[in-house]
Enzyme design. Structure first.
Site, PDB file in Angstrom:
ATOM      1  N   HIS A   1       0.845  -1.201   0.000  1.00 40.48           N
ATOM      2  CA  HIS A   1       0.000   0.000   0.000  1.00 40.48           C
ATOM      3  C   HIS A   1       0.887   1.260   0.000  1.00 40.48           C
ATOM      4  O   HIS A   1       0.695   2.166  -0.818  1.00 40.48           O
ATOM      5  CB  HIS A   1      -0.912  -0.040   1.233  1.00 40.48           C
ATOM      6  CG  HIS A   1      -1.838   1.116   1.383  1.00 40.48           C
ATOM      7  ND1 HIS A   1      -3.196   1.011   1.198  1.00 40.48           N
ATOM      8  CD2 HIS A   1      -1.619   2.423   1.700  1.00 40.48           C
ATOM      9  CE1 HIS A   1      -3.759   2.191   1.392  1.00 40.48           C
ATOM     10  NE2 HIS A   1      -2.816   3.066   1.701  1.00 40.48           N
ATOM     11  N   GLU A   2       1.855   1.310   0.873  1.00 43.26           N
ATOM     12  CA  GLU A   2       2.703   2.506   0.961  1.00 43.26           C
ATOM     13  C   GLU A   2       3.577   2.646  -0.286  1.00 43.26           C
ATOM     14  O   GLU A   2       3.797   3.756  -0.773  1.00 43.26           O
ATOM     15  CB  GLU A   2       3.559   2.465   2.235  1.00 43.26           C
ATOM     16  CG  GLU A   2       2.756   2.409   3.542  1.00 43.26           C
ATOM     17  CD  GLU A   2       1.665   3.476   3.671  1.00 43.26           C
ATOM     18  OE1 GLU A   2       1.764   4.524   3.008  1.00 43.26           O
ATOM     19  OE2 GLU A   2       0.691   3.240   4.414  1.00 43.26           O
TER      20      GLU A   2
ATOM     21  N   HIS B   1       1.508   4.191  -3.038  1.00 43.54           N
ATOM     22  CA  HIS B   1       1.421   5.654  -2.940  1.00 43.54           C
ATOM     23  C   HIS B   1       2.652   6.276  -3.604  1.00 43.54           C
ATOM     24  O   HIS B   1       2.545   7.224  -4.373  1.00 43.54           O
ATOM     25  CB  HIS B   1       1.353   6.098  -1.478  1.00 43.54           C
ATOM     26  CG  HIS B   1      -0.011   5.988  -0.852  1.00 43.54           C
ATOM     27  ND1 HIS B   1      -1.161   6.363  -1.515  1.00 43.54           N
ATOM     28  CD2 HIS B   1      -0.408   5.571   0.379  1.00 43.54           C
ATOM     29  CE1 HIS B   1      -2.202   6.169  -0.709  1.00 43.54           C
ATOM     30  NE2 HIS B   1      -1.772   5.676   0.444  1.00 43.54           N
TER      31      HIS B   1
ATOM     32  N   HIS C   1      -5.851   6.626  -2.810  1.00 38.75           N
ATOM     33  CA  HIS C   1      -6.796   5.646  -2.278  1.00 38.75           C
ATOM     34  C   HIS C   1      -7.912   5.414  -3.283  1.00 38.75           C
ATOM     35  O   HIS C   1      -8.391   6.357  -3.919  1.00 38.75           O
ATOM     36  CB  HIS C   1      -7.357   6.134  -0.940  1.00 38.75           C
ATOM     37  CG  HIS C   1      -6.315   6.135   0.141  1.00 38.75           C
ATOM     38  ND1 HIS C   1      -6.126   7.181   0.993  1.00 38.75           N
ATOM     39  CD2 HIS C   1      -5.396   5.196   0.470  1.00 38.75           C
ATOM     40  CE1 HIS C   1      -5.136   6.882   1.821  1.00 38.75           C
ATOM     41  NE2 HIS C   1      -4.670   5.683   1.525  1.00 38.75           N
TER      42      HIS C   1
ATOM     43  N   TYR D   1      -9.896   1.904   1.526  1.00 37.31           N
ATOM     44  CA  TYR D   1     -10.181   1.906   2.965  1.00 37.31           C
ATOM     45  C   TYR D   1     -11.066   0.704   3.297  1.00 37.31           C
ATOM     46  O   TYR D   1     -11.806   0.208   2.454  1.00 37.31           O
ATOM     47  CB  TYR D   1     -11.001   3.140   3.354  1.00 37.31           C
ATOM     48  CG  TYR D   1     -10.274   4.451   3.582  1.00 37.31           C
ATOM     49  CD1 TYR D   1      -8.920   4.614   3.331  1.00 37.31           C
ATOM     50  CD2 TYR D   1     -10.980   5.545   4.083  1.00 37.31           C
ATOM     51  CE1 TYR D   1      -8.299   5.844   3.545  1.00 37.31           C
ATOM     52  CE2 TYR D   1     -10.364   6.778   4.308  1.00 37.31           C
ATOM     53  CZ  TYR D   1      -9.026   6.921   4.027  1.00 37.31           C
ATOM     54  OH  TYR D   1      -8.445   8.139   4.247  1.00 37.31           O
TER      55      TYR D   1
HETATM   56 ZN   LIG Z   1      -2.833   5.031   2.049  1.00 40.10          ZN
END
Ligand SMILES: [Zn+2]
Ligand SMILES: *[C@@H]1O[C@H](CO)[C@@H](O)[C@H](O)[C@H]1NC(C)=O
Ligand SMILES: *[C@@H]1O[C@H](CO)[C@@H](O)[C@H](O)[C@H]1NC(C)=O
Ligand SMILES: *[C@@H]1O[C@H](CO)[C@@H](O)[C@H](O)[C@H]1NC(C)=O
Length: 425
Positions: A178-179, A182, A188, A235
């Site tokens: 996930h990081e 980014h 997101h 999320y």
């Molecule tokens: Zn995030």
């Protein structure tokens, strides 16, 4: 007896293997539960046994105590511009089509942390044209550090940019991915311009201070790919809820659709990376408990010059693979077209089945963890009908030897609490 040997081994390995505390839930067969957690080589560096928690929840739990200024829970704001304004922030592609992203690792990481980060990176390399490479002297690079939480910048910032993967809480494959996503330039999923067609934001359970975290980006680059409920960038349903049990994000029209991810990148995550970075890849993630795969067009002939991989990622069990049909161009040493199978998620994982071609159906294969990578390469000459194979989680019926049948060995591949009943003596 198998069990005793394994426990003994456990006792010897324990101090070395566990630089961080592992929480073990009390369970009917506690002794064996410890064995499950310690004897096995985990596919991801788990720090607790809460496997069912969605990735973003894990991130928020850690970042609660972070002093880093963050947007949307884990994105470092850019000075003087909005996070979405990310032109020229893609990492450059080399002439060979590979996007090499230099990185440095925090010197305080221990062997297990480094392995966890490498495993998370290896999936990008197997499935996309993104390669994370050790930094030499490059100006722009990722500095992956155990800083104050799990967070990252959005896209390439220039110079050394921190991706924080804290030791106590961020060491999960999905969180690391996930990081890193980014940093590759992904936002997101629920902040896409078209999100209101796919999810309903329940503003009545979101405190005013958290509302900006649900901002929709009207100019998001959706890459003409569908909205992805199971994105590693989505999320979870209860993110930033101020009322216990009340979801803040509800899928529409079917509220029971699962959102948020637990295991790692989804097929659409991979497709989006490949599209944004112009990767010419043919990659599929198979994450059901069982399923099948086949060469393109099968049983008609496959094409020349293809390079496809399938990552089989079942939950918490070994993977067994059975070929049902197999017709590939036959060359000496299988230098032309071939199928190759790896014991893990990358082409640097141990080889389970070396380059195989011709028309003899290969033997079935079992991986040592829940991950198996199947590679299918074709050259510029001759085609044939290709292959078809079925996979299943766990051990197959008609193979293996006594060793693989021992309760201890079977337990070794099981991480989920739901299967603890399997570890009867
Ligand atoms: Zn995030
Ligand atoms: C939750 O958020 C809503 C909407 O902002 C607000 O009206 C409500 O008072 C909040 N509830 C709590 C328990 O803070
Ligand atoms: C991908 O290709 C398009 C069109 O050729 C180009 O505009 C874009 O900059 C490329 N993306 C990257 C990341 O190189
Ligand atoms: C399909 O492959 C077979 C076996 O290699 C070959 O004999 C045949 O000519 C191929 N057919 C086509 C349409 O390419």
């Amino acid at each position: 007896m198998e069990l005793r040997r394994c426990l003994l081994l456990t006792a010897l390995l324990l101090p070395a293997a566990l630089p961080f505390p592992v929480q073990v839930r009390p369970a009917p067969c506690t002794g064996k539960v410890i064995l499950l957690s310690f004897c096995t080589e985990s596919p991801s560096p788990t720090e607790t046994d809460e496997e069912d928690e969605d990735i973003f929840n894990k991130i928020l739990k850690v970042n609660k105590d972070s002093s880093q200024l963050l947007q949307e829970g884990d994105i470092v704001p850019r000075r003087g511009r909005s996070a979405i304004n990310c032109r020229h922030c893609n990492w450059p592609q080399s002439s060979d089509g590979i996007v090499r992203i230099p990185y440095e690792l925090d010197p305080t990481y221990e062997t297990n942390h480094v392995k966890g980060i490498h495993d998370a990176m290896a999936e990008f390399e197997a499935l996309t044209c993104i390669n994370f490479v050790k930094r030499k002297t490059e100006r722009d690079y990722l500095s992956i550090r155990s800083a104050d939480g799990c967070w990252s910048n959005y896209g390439k910032v220039g110079g050394g940019q921190t991706v924080s993967v804290m030791k106590g809480g961020c060491m999960w494959k999905g969180v690391i991915q996930h990081e890193l996503e980014h940093a590759l330039g992904f936002l997101h999923e629920h902040s896409r311009s078209d999100r209101d067609k796919h999810v309903k934001i329940m503003w009545q359970y979101i405190s005013p201070a958290d509302r900006p975290d649900f901002k929709k980006f009207e100019n998001s680059n959706n890459l003409d790919l569908p909205y992805d409920y199971s994105s590693v960038m989505h999320y979870g349903p209860y993110t930033f809820s101020n009322t216990t049990g009340k979801a803040t994000i509800v899928p529409i029209p079917d509220g029971s659709v699962h959102i948020g991810q637990r295991q790692g990148m989804s097929n659409l995550d991979v497709a989006k990376i490949n599209k944004l970075y112009n990767c010419s890849r043919c990659s599929t993630i198979l994450d059901g408990p069982s399923g099948s795969l086949r060469s393109a067009n099968h049983p008609r002939n496959y094409s020349d010059n293809t390079n496809c991989v399938w990552l089989i990622r079942t939950r918490s069990r070994k993977v067994s693979l059975h070929f049902q049909a197999f017709h590939l161009q036959n060359t000496r040493g299988c230098q032309g077209d071939y199928v190759k199978v790896y014991d893990g998620s990358s082409k640097t994982s141990p080889v389970l089945m070396d380059k195989t071609c011709g028309s003899k159906i290969p033997n079935s294969i079992i991986s040592s963890s829940n991950l198996m990578l199947v590679e299918f390469i074709t050259d510029g000459a001759h085609t044939a009908s290709g292959f078809q194979a079925a996979f299943a989680a766990g051990k197959s019926e008609n193979m293996g030897n006594g060793k693989e049948n021992s309760p201890c060995q079977i337990s070794l591949s099981i991480h989920s609490g739901k299967t603890w009943k399997d570890c009867s003596p």
